[in-house]
Design an enzyme around this catalytic site. Sequence first.
Site, PDB file in Angstrom:
ATOM      1  CB  CYS A   2     -16.015  11.802  -3.750  1.00 57.55           C
ATOM      2  SG  CYS A   2     -14.347  11.239  -3.107  1.00 57.55           S
ATOM      3  NE  ARG A  27     -21.607  10.992  -1.947  1.00 55.94           N
ATOM      4  CZ  ARG A  27     -22.370  10.052  -1.699  1.00 55.94           C
ATOM      5  NH1 ARG A  27     -23.678  10.140  -1.268  1.00 55.94           N
ATOM      6  NH2 ARG A  27     -21.720   8.811  -1.941  1.00 55.94           N
ATOM      7  CD1 TRP A  74     -13.781  12.668   3.991  1.00 52.68           C
ATOM      8  CD2 TRP A  74     -13.151  10.692   3.181  1.00 52.68           C
ATOM      9  NE1 TRP A  74     -13.155  11.937   5.008  1.00 52.68           N
ATOM     10  CE2 TRP A  74     -12.785  10.664   4.863  1.00 52.68           C
ATOM     11  CE3 TRP A  74     -12.997   9.511   2.658  1.00 52.68           C
ATOM     12  CZ2 TRP A  74     -12.455   9.541   5.321  1.00 52.68           C
ATOM     13  CZ3 TRP A  74     -12.563   8.516   3.606  1.00 52.68           C
ATOM     14  CH2 TRP A  74     -12.389   8.463   4.739  1.00 52.68           C
ATOM     15  CG  ASN A 100     -18.404   8.258  -4.406  1.00 58.57           C
ATOM     16  OD1 ASN A 100     -19.470   7.894  -4.549  1.00 58.57           O
ATOM     17  ND2 ASN A 100     -17.478   7.870  -3.683  1.00 58.57           N
ATOM     18  N   GLY A 101     -15.481   6.459  -4.590  1.00 55.99           N
ATOM     19  CA  GLY A 101     -14.910   5.027  -4.428  1.00 55.99           C
ATOM     20  C   GLY A 101     -13.220   4.918  -4.434  1.00 55.99           C
ATOM     21  CD  GLU A 480     -23.303   9.304  19.378  1.00 60.42           C
ATOM     22  OE1 GLU A 480     -22.676   8.399  19.082  1.00 60.42           O
ATOM     23  OE2 GLU A 480     -23.785  10.382  19.043  1.00 60.42           O
ATOM     24  CE  LYS A 484     -21.513  12.305  18.205  1.00 53.70           C
ATOM     25  NZ  LYS A 484     -22.324  12.190  17.293  1.00 53.70           N
ATOM     26  CD  GLU A 487     -18.256  12.965  14.940  1.00 56.79           C
ATOM     27  OE1 GLU A 487     -18.812  12.761  15.854  1.00 56.79           O
ATOM     28  OE2 GLU A 487     -18.749  13.249  13.625  1.00 56.79           O
ATOM     29  CG  HIS A 503     -10.913  -5.586  35.065  1.00 55.17           C
ATOM     30  ND1 HIS A 503     -10.550  -6.660  35.828  1.00 55.17           N
ATOM     31  CD2 HIS A 503     -11.826  -5.265  35.080  1.00 55.17           C
ATOM     32  CE1 HIS A 503     -11.723  -6.953  36.510  1.00 55.17           C
ATOM     33  NE2 HIS A 503     -12.509  -6.210  36.160  1.00 55.17           N
ATOM     34  CE  LYS A 602     -24.874  14.001   8.744  1.00 55.07           C
ATOM     35  NZ  LYS A 602     -24.693  13.819  10.143  1.00 55.07           N
TER      36      LYS A 602
HETATM   37  C1  F6R Z   1     -20.797  10.690  14.182  1.00 50.53           C
HETATM   38  C2  F6R Z   1     -21.257  10.197  12.765  1.00 50.53           C
HETATM   39  C3  F6R Z   1     -20.525   8.960  12.289  1.00 50.53           C
HETATM   40  C4  F6R Z   1     -21.778   8.340  11.605  1.00 50.53           C
HETATM   41  C5  F6R Z   1     -21.555   7.185  10.729  1.00 50.53           C
HETATM   42  C6  F6R Z   1     -22.625   6.263  10.239  1.00 50.53           C
HETATM   43  O1  F6R Z   1     -21.252  11.705  14.773  1.00 50.53           O
HETATM   44  O2  F6R Z   1     -21.929  10.959  12.269  1.00 50.53           O
HETATM   45  O3  F6R Z   1     -20.065   8.153  13.186  1.00 50.53           O
HETATM   46  O4  F6R Z   1     -22.957   8.056  12.568  1.00 50.53           O
HETATM   47  O5  F6R Z   1     -20.511   7.341   9.976  1.00 50.53           O
HETATM   48  O6  F6R Z   1     -23.202   7.133   9.201  1.00 50.53           O
HETATM   49  P1  F6R Z   1     -24.779   6.772   9.009  1.00 50.53           P
HETATM   50  O7  F6R Z   1     -25.580   6.700  10.065  1.00 50.53           O
HETATM   51  O8  F6R Z   1     -25.042   7.973   7.889  1.00 50.53           O
HETATM   52  O9  F6R Z   1     -24.688   5.106   8.558  1.00 50.53           O
END
Ligand code: F6R
Length: 607
Positions: A2, A27, A74, A100-101, A480, A484, A487, A503, A602
Amino acid sequence: MCGIFGYIGTKDPLPICLFGLKQLEYRGYDSSGIAGLYGKEIVSCKEAGKISGLEKKLALKPLALDLAIGHTRWATHGKPTHLNAHPHFDRASSIALVHNGIIENYDLLREELKRDGTHFASETDSEVIVHLIAKYYQGSVLGALQRTLPQLRGSFALALIHRDHPGQIFATSRECPLCVGFDDARTEAIVSSDPNAFLATTPNVVFLRNNEIVKVEKNQTSFFNYSLVPLVKKSERIDSEFKALSKEGYEHFMLKEIHEQPATVQKALLGRIDQAQIHLDLKLSEEKLKQLRHIWLLGCGTSAHAGWLGTLLFEDLVRIPSSMEIASEARYRNPILTPDTLVVAISQSGETADTLAAMREAKRRGSSILGICNIKNSAISREADSTLYLNAGPEVSVCSTKAFTSQISTIALFALYLAKLKGMSDAQLHYYLDELEKVPGQIQQVLSRASELQAIAKKYAAYEDFFFLGRRYMLPTAMEAALKLKEISYVNANGYPAGELKHGAIALINERFPVIALCSNIQTHEKIASNLMEVKARGAPVLAFAPQGMEAVASIADDIFWLPPAIDPFAPFASTIAGQLFAYYIALERGCEIDQPRNLAKSVTVE
Ligand code: F6R
């Protein structure tokens, strides 16, 4: 999670609050709201969904405000509905509060308050705070906070206004980021979860530490501890780049950021390589670094994948034992950290709660901390002993792309720096630096063939399940690539060790379960070719991302995307770009919301 924003000053608080919330939308974007004081009345507006919804509502019926606080949510406790949107109010509507929290003991507090006759309007944990403050209020907001805050368990940042206190915003934080900004003439002040939401006119910042309270007025900012003893806090100056964020003609920020990567990888290296030597502005002594015996990497999500690649780089280039732990697990472990352990905390935002907590625990145990962050002035960068910045510029798309390749560039550079300190020859160092400097060109080559990936993605867009297989450097890269896809396309995608499939997980394979094989780890290419034969024999459609000339794979795969050749440690870059574009085009084909996928934010500032 948030975002909290508040404004008091000479300008109209409404557009400024909306601007601030938009900067904080990374956020969370489940709902948003603004409340302010107009004379002695509290007025407010909130809306489920993104800030654009709130903006539309306010355009139809603007609020006249003397000052304002706002929130972008969020959801943790309670659905992302209008009722659960912040601000929250006490029964008499004399207080508006944004939070927030997470309040971990909210259910106990809620039951107690209900027994006293309090009626709750929302399902949130946040609402208990506003009712507690109202319960203890006897003319002083600070006094009410003093009684309320010790009762709250968990982490929080909050801001509130009270109708009997016009011209004042109160805010406090525990384990959640919050800062106050103001201009040189002290005519306006901002409360924000992130200084990057400040105005160009408010370059002075004070970061709240745990259990500090601030009373913000137009001309004055007063800090207190929980005992209401006044605190003297120094402000810092921030040099924010107040550039309007633009997609620069791309359909989405994600696509723009994918295409920025030749430049952002270059920026991660820029000024750090000179005459075939590495220069890092580290606040860790060379003596200390020479004596290191272990590196412990921490991160979450994409940053964890960069950390896993880091363990391979440290092992291969530096010959130093290293391990990677997902920060949410690391914080509850009992790690064996000695003074010759270096902890590397990797985080694009520098605010991720789990990474921050694990890093703090490692620091408490005496380890030195190196932060690898993108955002300047972030909590991790402030608390680490030294920070290497990615210099990648703002990453707007929630789905991380350019931060990942900048993280691995920076870690590779640090690994080579350490390797040199520990005795790598000049010739070897030159060889690796030459290979690293080829990376932007390799990325560019993949980008220039994006349309090929778009055509391949079209073919695979209707499947609901995917395996991404890799070995060695291609394993974190596969994880990774899978992240992507899940997500932004909401399909089931698993990054998996190619040799481990037999396995158990191979039981899932059938003709509806494509396998994407990341084949660029030359050392293991014959092995992965055998693994592909195994899945092919069971009917899986196979798409290979393989370096040019790897014919063993070409004869097995149904589709192949050729990649520029690279040495194993730097092969993740080109494969990553292919994975990002593949995910992007599948999401586009499926009509998904790409820059702000559902349920995500984010910056993850809750546990
Ligand atoms: C995936 C993504 C998340 C962040 C994770 C850590 O695309 O963006 O998995 O990588 O939340 O975030 P940071 O790097 O800001 O600690």
